[in-house]
Scaffold this active site. Sequence first.
Site, PDB file in Angstrom:
ATOM      1  N   LYS A 123      38.360  30.134  39.530  1.00 28.03           N
ATOM      2  CA  LYS A 123      39.027  29.983  40.822  1.00 28.03           C
ATOM      3  C   LYS A 123      38.536  28.753  41.571  1.00 28.03           C
ATOM      4  O   LYS A 123      39.307  28.087  42.259  1.00 28.03           O
ATOM      5  CB  LYS A 123      38.866  31.243  41.661  1.00 28.03           C
ATOM      6  CG  LYS A 123      39.775  32.348  41.154  1.00 28.03           C
ATOM      7  CD  LYS A 123      39.664  33.615  41.976  1.00 28.03           C
ATOM      8  CE  LYS A 123      40.442  34.739  41.304  1.00 28.03           C
ATOM      9  NZ  LYS A 123      39.981  36.062  41.737  1.00 28.03           N
ATOM     10  N   LYS A 171      50.323  37.268  28.460  1.00 31.61           N
ATOM     11  CA  LYS A 171      50.697  38.552  29.048  1.00 31.61           C
ATOM     12  C   LYS A 171      51.745  38.384  30.134  1.00 31.61           C
ATOM     13  O   LYS A 171      51.822  37.346  30.789  1.00 31.61           O
ATOM     14  CB  LYS A 171      49.466  39.178  29.726  1.00 31.61           C
ATOM     15  CG  LYS A 171      48.445  39.708  28.770  1.00 31.61           C
ATOM     16  CD  LYS A 171      47.508  40.706  29.453  1.00 31.61           C
ATOM     17  CE  LYS A 171      46.772  40.165  30.664  1.00 31.61           C
ATOM     18  NZ  LYS A 171      45.770  41.087  31.211  1.00 31.61           N
ATOM     19  N   LYS A 180      51.007  36.785  33.830  1.00 31.23           N
ATOM     20  CA  LYS A 180      49.861  35.885  33.752  1.00 31.23           C
ATOM     21  C   LYS A 180      50.161  34.544  34.422  1.00 31.23           C
ATOM     22  O   LYS A 180      49.354  34.006  35.170  1.00 31.23           O
ATOM     23  CB  LYS A 180      49.452  35.669  32.298  1.00 31.23           C
ATOM     24  CG  LYS A 180      48.013  35.231  32.243  1.00 31.23           C
ATOM     25  CD  LYS A 180      47.304  35.562  30.997  1.00 31.23           C
ATOM     26  CE  LYS A 180      45.833  35.206  31.220  1.00 31.23           C
ATOM     27  NZ  LYS A 180      45.193  34.650  30.103  1.00 31.23           N
TER      28      LYS A 180
END
Length: 330
Positions: A113, A196, A199
């Site tokens: 992040k 996924k 995602k």
Amino acid sequence: MEKKIVVSGIRPTGNLHLGNYFGALRNFIRMQNEYDCYFFIADYHSLTTHPHPEHLRQNVKDILATYVACGVDPEKVAIYAQSDVPETAELYLFLNMNAYLGELERCTSFKDKARQNPNNVNAGLLTYPSLMAADILIHKADFVPVGKDQEQHLEMTRVFAQRFNHMYGTEYFGQPQAFNFGNNLVKIPGLDGSGKMGKSESGNNAVFLTDEDEVIRKKIMRATTDSGPTGMNQEKPEAIANLFQLVRVLCTRDVYDTFDAAYNNCSIRYGDLKKQLAEDTVRFVAPFRERIREILADDAYLEKVRRTGEEKARESARRTLAEVRHIIGF
Ligand code: TRP
């Protein structure tokens, strides 16, 4: 015998999609009969990315309504917002006193992040793991149903719990374990050919439980494919294998076998497969969408669900916090 305790949280970052349904929600519904469950919306955590107050309010409601619409029973499970249990914040404060900068900085999700958003590396982001540990330890959870991406956070929770015990010479906190769904975990791939569902940030990768029929059709018709098999019985490349996985989950066995055979003898037309998949997905999603809409229209009911969950969660949280304060010496 006392029931084992399960805690799980979800960040309110948008509508829930089929991946959430098959990954977590369906298993929550199975768990709610056997365990003492606390399923909350991690709205404190979401502040690490500064959501707009209006969005935050709506996202919390959306998740609450979706949980109930999917069959999470507010009579059996405490469904609540993290911010309705401020005891969590106090436990977070205590845990932060023994969380070290080095270990927090080494956390993979923090590094990701911080890299993605270098202008917003706030202390909340750094201490995300101690807040998550507080969520889990405030109810003295035995199990936490989490995917691979959260395993490191859970490991840190165990470290913080152990450190607290060691520091104060107690055995107060246990060691919460990942809840293993085993074969019950159905993987739902995204529509953009890799990874996924949900995602990527693009809404076109996921079918949301609130999507209108036409939106679902459009998304599926646009799903990534290739120019088709060039030889008999070829292995399917990722994007195609992903589509087939969705067919496996959402269509009948017959449909799957028919398209699989067509792929193997090179007669497949992806357009036909997508059309069928789109119709079956519409049929699957529509009842959830309608139920979510009904629940969202009933503010009084939503409020009642939330308050019932809050009450149950706070009772457990108050008990833990009183004991923790005593152990610390307050
Ligand atoms: N970090 C989790 C996620 O991003 C959400 C979460 C917050 C959570 N607190 C939790 C999950 C406690 C399980 C238990 O998915």
